[in-house]
Design an enzyme around this catalytic site. Structure first.
Site, PDB file in Angstrom:
ATOM      1  N   THR A   5     -12.976 -19.446 -51.647  1.00  0.00           N
ATOM      2  CA  THR A   5     -12.874 -18.028 -52.006  1.00  0.00           C
ATOM      3  C   THR A   5     -11.476 -17.775 -52.551  1.00  0.00           C
ATOM      4  OG1 THR A   5     -12.952 -15.742 -51.176  1.00  0.00           O
ATOM      5  CG2 THR A   5     -12.246 -17.397 -49.593  1.00  0.00           C
ATOM      6  N   LYS A  10     -11.024 -12.371 -46.711  1.00  0.00           N
ATOM      7  CA  LYS A  10     -12.319 -12.969 -46.362  1.00  0.00           C
ATOM      8  C   LYS A  10     -12.098 -14.255 -45.577  1.00  0.00           C
ATOM      9  CE  LYS A  10     -15.522 -11.612 -50.031  1.00  0.00           C
ATOM     10  NZ  LYS A  10     -16.466 -12.123 -51.014  1.00  0.00           N
ATOM     11  N   ASP A  63     -21.025 -14.268 -50.872  1.00  0.00           N
ATOM     12  CA  ASP A  63     -21.157 -13.293 -51.950  1.00  0.00           C
ATOM     13  C   ASP A  63     -21.793 -12.036 -51.361  1.00  0.00           C
ATOM     14  OD1 ASP A  63     -20.985 -12.392 -54.495  1.00  0.00           O
ATOM     15  OD2 ASP A  63     -22.782 -13.394 -55.214  1.00  0.00           O
TER      16      ASP A  63
HETATM   17  P1  IMP Z   1     -17.842 -10.247 -53.641  1.00  0.00           P
HETATM   18  O1  IMP Z   1     -18.283 -10.799 -54.960  1.00  0.00           O
HETATM   19  O2  IMP Z   1     -18.607 -10.796 -52.499  1.00  0.00           O
HETATM   20  O3  IMP Z   1     -16.384 -10.375 -53.385  1.00  0.00           O
HETATM   21  O4  IMP Z   1     -18.158  -8.701 -53.616  1.00  0.00           O
HETATM   22  C1  IMP Z   1     -18.725  -8.014 -54.694  1.00  0.00           C
HETATM   23  C2  IMP Z   1     -18.290  -6.565 -54.704  1.00  0.00           C
HETATM   24  O5  IMP Z   1     -18.953  -5.894 -53.636  1.00  0.00           O
HETATM   25  C3  IMP Z   1     -16.795  -6.381 -54.484  1.00  0.00           C
HETATM   26  O6  IMP Z   1     -16.125  -6.191 -55.684  1.00  0.00           O
HETATM   27  C4  IMP Z   1     -16.727  -5.110 -53.663  1.00  0.00           C
HETATM   28  O7  IMP Z   1     -16.556  -4.048 -54.538  1.00  0.00           O
HETATM   29  C5  IMP Z   1     -18.081  -5.012 -52.996  1.00  0.00           C
HETATM   30  N1  IMP Z   1     -17.978  -5.374 -51.576  1.00  0.00           N
HETATM   31  C6  IMP Z   1     -18.348  -6.538 -50.982  1.00  0.00           C
HETATM   32  N2  IMP Z   1     -18.111  -6.526 -49.670  1.00  0.00           N
HETATM   33  C7  IMP Z   1     -17.568  -5.312 -49.424  1.00  0.00           C
HETATM   34  C8  IMP Z   1     -17.075  -4.690 -48.234  1.00  0.00           C
HETATM   35  O8  IMP Z   1     -17.057  -5.244 -47.128  1.00  0.00           O
HETATM   36  N3  IMP Z   1     -16.594  -3.450 -48.399  1.00  0.00           N
HETATM   37  C9  IMP Z   1     -16.552  -2.800 -49.573  1.00  0.00           C
HETATM   38  N4  IMP Z   1     -16.974  -3.328 -50.697  1.00  0.00           N
HETATM   39  C10 IMP Z   1     -17.485  -4.585 -50.631  1.00  0.00           C
END
Ligand code: IMP
Length: 178
Positions: A5, A10, A63
């Site tokens: 990551t 995270k 993800d």
């Molecule tokens: P990622 O690709 O898993 O990092 O997350 C995709 C998108 O989902 C990120 O840009 C965040 O905007 C949103 N997101 C994921 N997890 C969270 C969380 O725990 N809180 C708020 N937004 C989240």
């Protein structure tokens, strides 16, 4: 085992949960291209397949996304793009006048054990807040209401109930046999 990551927060959260199960994880700080897809599970699995061609030892990725019921699950797998483009204000505008505010966050872990890939998920249910509230957390945290408070108002307490926590516990519990 390695956690791939680019997000330090995270990694820290995962390390703390892994310790409870007697598992040690290492941070492999790296950004990778995510394939397109309409399901988080499929995207995570395909990303892991691509990474497994290079990284031949055990690793996992995670993800996640926000799914809003009245918007038929939007932004879902497009959450990071939607966050970068219209952000929390844009989501609140889309939800203007809509009384069904139900939403959930979902996290998917894809694990490569050196031979095959398995997928684990975690979901937390809540609602889209009528306004932006709180300054802790990241992403959609300030508009996600969980039992009366937004995730951005909960700080560390969020990590005890989050979708990521549930998915990671599911994953570590399964592989540790605890
Ligand atoms: P990622 O690709 O898993 O990092 O997350 C995709 C998108 O989902 C990120 O840009 C965040 O905007 C949103 N997101 C994921 N997890 C969270 C969380 O725990 N809180 C708020 N937004 C989240």
């Amino acid at each position: 085992m390695k956690f791939i990551t680019s997000n330090k927060g995270k990694f820290r959260e995962a390390r703390e949960i892994a310790e409870k199960f007697g598992i040690e994880i290492e941070w492999l700080k790296m950004e990778y291209e995510e394939p397109q897809g309409s399901q988080l599970e499929e995207i995570a699995k395909r990303s892991a397949e691509i990474l497994a061609r290079e990284i031949r030892e055990p690793f996992f990725i995670e993800d996640s996304g926000l799914f809003i019921e009245a918007l038929n699950g939007f932004p879902g797998p497009y959450s990071s793009y939607v966050f970068k483009t219209i952000g929390n204000k844009g989501i609140l505008k889309l939800m203007d006048g809509i009384s069904n505010r139900r939403a959930y966050f979902k996290a998917v872990v894809a694990y490569f054990d050196g031979a095959k890939i398995s997928v684990f998920d975690g979901i937390v249910y809540g609602e889209i807040s009528p306004e932006i509230r709180g300054s802790k957390g990241f992403g959609f945290d300030p508009i996600f209401l969980y039992r009366g408070r937004t995730f951005a108002e909960m700080g560390e307490e969020k990590n005890l109930v989050s979708h990521r926590r549930i998915a990671l516990e599911n994953f570590f519990r399964t592989i540790s046999g605890k």
